[in-house]
Enzyme design. Structure first.
Site, PDB file in Angstrom:
ATOM      1  N   ASN A   1     -11.189  -3.862   1.840  1.00  0.00           N
ATOM      2  CA  ASN A   1     -10.180  -4.826   1.266  1.00  0.00           C
ATOM      3  C   ASN A   1      -9.794  -6.009   2.525  1.00  0.00           C
ATOM      4  O   ASN A   1      -8.846  -6.833   2.441  1.00  0.00           O
ATOM      5  CB  ASN A   1      -9.058  -4.382   1.009  1.00  0.00           C
ATOM      6  CG  ASN A   1      -9.447  -3.531  -0.280  1.00  0.00           C
ATOM      7  OD1 ASN A   1     -10.232  -3.957  -1.330  1.00  0.00           O
ATOM      8  ND2 ASN A   1      -8.484  -2.755  -0.607  1.00  0.00           N
TER       9      ASN A   1
ATOM     10  N   ARG B   1      -0.464  -1.272   0.420  1.00  0.00           N
ATOM     11  CA  ARG B   1      -0.902  -0.112  -0.188  1.00  0.00           C
ATOM     12  C   ARG B   1      -2.348   0.369   0.032  1.00  0.00           C
ATOM     13  O   ARG B   1      -2.403   1.722  -0.164  1.00  0.00           O
ATOM     14  CB  ARG B   1      -0.431   0.076  -1.619  1.00  0.00           C
ATOM     15  CG  ARG B   1       0.023   1.455  -1.845  1.00  0.00           C
ATOM     16  CD  ARG B   1       0.534   1.595  -3.285  1.00  0.00           C
ATOM     17  NE  ARG B   1       1.238   2.710  -3.493  1.00  0.00           N
ATOM     18  CZ  ARG B   1       2.492   3.174  -3.625  1.00  0.00           C
ATOM     19  NH1 ARG B   1       3.309   1.962  -3.119  1.00  0.00           N
ATOM     20  NH2 ARG B   1       2.953   4.190  -3.743  1.00  0.00           N
ATOM     21  N   ASP B   2      -3.405  -0.403   0.143  1.00  0.00           N
ATOM     22  CA  ASP B   2      -4.605   0.053   0.087  1.00  0.00           C
ATOM     23  C   ASP B   2      -5.483  -0.823   1.210  1.00  0.00           C
ATOM     24  O   ASP B   2      -6.463  -1.498   0.895  1.00  0.00           O
ATOM     25  CB  ASP B   2      -5.294  -0.352  -1.139  1.00  0.00           C
ATOM     26  CG  ASP B   2      -6.669   0.517  -1.548  1.00  0.00           C
ATOM     27  OD1 ASP B   2      -6.810   1.610  -0.681  1.00  0.00           O
ATOM     28  OD2 ASP B   2      -7.377   0.329  -2.348  1.00  0.00           O
ATOM     29  N   VAL B   3      -5.030  -0.959   2.322  1.00  0.00           N
ATOM     30  CA  VAL B   3      -5.741  -1.639   3.619  1.00  0.00           C
ATOM     31  C   VAL B   3      -6.767  -0.724   4.154  1.00  0.00           C
ATOM     32  O   VAL B   3      -6.680   0.541   4.100  1.00  0.00           O
ATOM     33  CB  VAL B   3      -4.720  -1.858   4.665  1.00  0.00           C
ATOM     34  CG1 VAL B   3      -5.534  -2.310   5.938  1.00  0.00           C
ATOM     35  CG2 VAL B   3      -3.557  -2.714   4.384  1.00  0.00           C
TER      36      VAL B   3
END
Length: 255
Positions: free
Chosen positions: A129, A123-125
């Protein structure tokens, strides 16, 4: 979701990283419970999946009602975003072979994540990260990090349609249509974000120059065509460009 410290484990005689959950004042009981649950999920997911391209978590500790994650510390590592900023300042470019290795490993890590449980996705690539480093023999290596906002089915932490993550890397299907409709997100959200990430990593440019705020980003991502990656950098092979652009397809069925 927390601050990271370098530490030394005297029992196992190794350096580790420790992430301490931020203490947030003024939250309701439900809100605090959600923050704690997400922080715990950030530790549990990597520990359960145990893939070479996902950061290794050693333990989750509760001390005086505070939460700490103890995880792998990789000497000389940095995020892909940090590397990009260094290249921008120096006027350099990420070598194609190195970028290709990172992209392949990021896909392998996401495959391991998505295969672990149906409906599970990061959900937060984004470049922040993705942790990069050199192996003992000098090969480029990558690990996915920060699973704090991952969508975990049946966990009740987020709904699959929630706008959680970083807007620059949101897929077109997250933005509502003119009729106000939204689709339920799935693992292909991660693929779009990965394409956006490596478009930037390879070119130091954005595929949608008109995307400046949330409204213009929604319009650009849903109605316009991304600028060709090779128009920024001629040494990128057509096949690599095709992979990156396929990851960024507006139709998630085509990713």
């Amino acid at each position: 979701m927390g601050r990271v410290y370098k530490a030394y484990d005297r029992q196992l005689r190794r350096h580790v990283a420790i992430k301490r959950m931020h203490t947030r004042h003024g939250l309701s009981g439900d809100q605090e419970g959600l923050v704690r649950a997400r922080f715990q999920g950030e530790a549990l997911l990597p520990a359960q999946i145990a893939d070479d391209n996902i950061i290794e978590v050693y333990e989750l500790r509760h001390i005086d009602d505070e939460l700490f994650i103890v995880f792998q510390l990789i000497p000389g590592s940095q995020t892909l975003l940090e590397r990009m900023r260094q290249l921008e300042r120096a006027g350099g470019q990420l070598p194609i072979d190195e970028a290709t290795a990172y992209l392949r490993q990021a896909l392998q890590g996401l495959c391991a994540l998505h295969a672990h449980q149906e409906g599970l996705f990061h959900r937060d690539v984004k470049p922040d990260n993705l942790l990069i480093y050199e192996s003992a023999v000098g090969e480029p290596r990558l690990k996915l990090i920060d699973f704090g906002v991952a969508h975990i089915p049946d966990a009740g932490l987020t709904a699959a349609g929630d706008s959680v993550g970083t807007p620059t890397y949101f897929p077109p299907e997250l933005f509502p249509t003119k009729r106000g409709e939204r689709v339920e997100l799935d693992h292909r959200m991660d693929l779009f974000a990965l394409g956006m990430t490596f478009y930037y990593a390879l070119s130091l440019k954005r595929p949608y120059p008109s995307a400046r705020d949330l409204q213009s980003t929604a319009e650009a991502y849903t109605t316009t065509t991304p600028v060709s990656l090779r128009s920024h950098r001629s040494d990128i092979a057509a096949g690599l460009e095709a992979v990156v652009h396929r990851l960024m397809e507006k139709d998630r069925e085509a990713r």
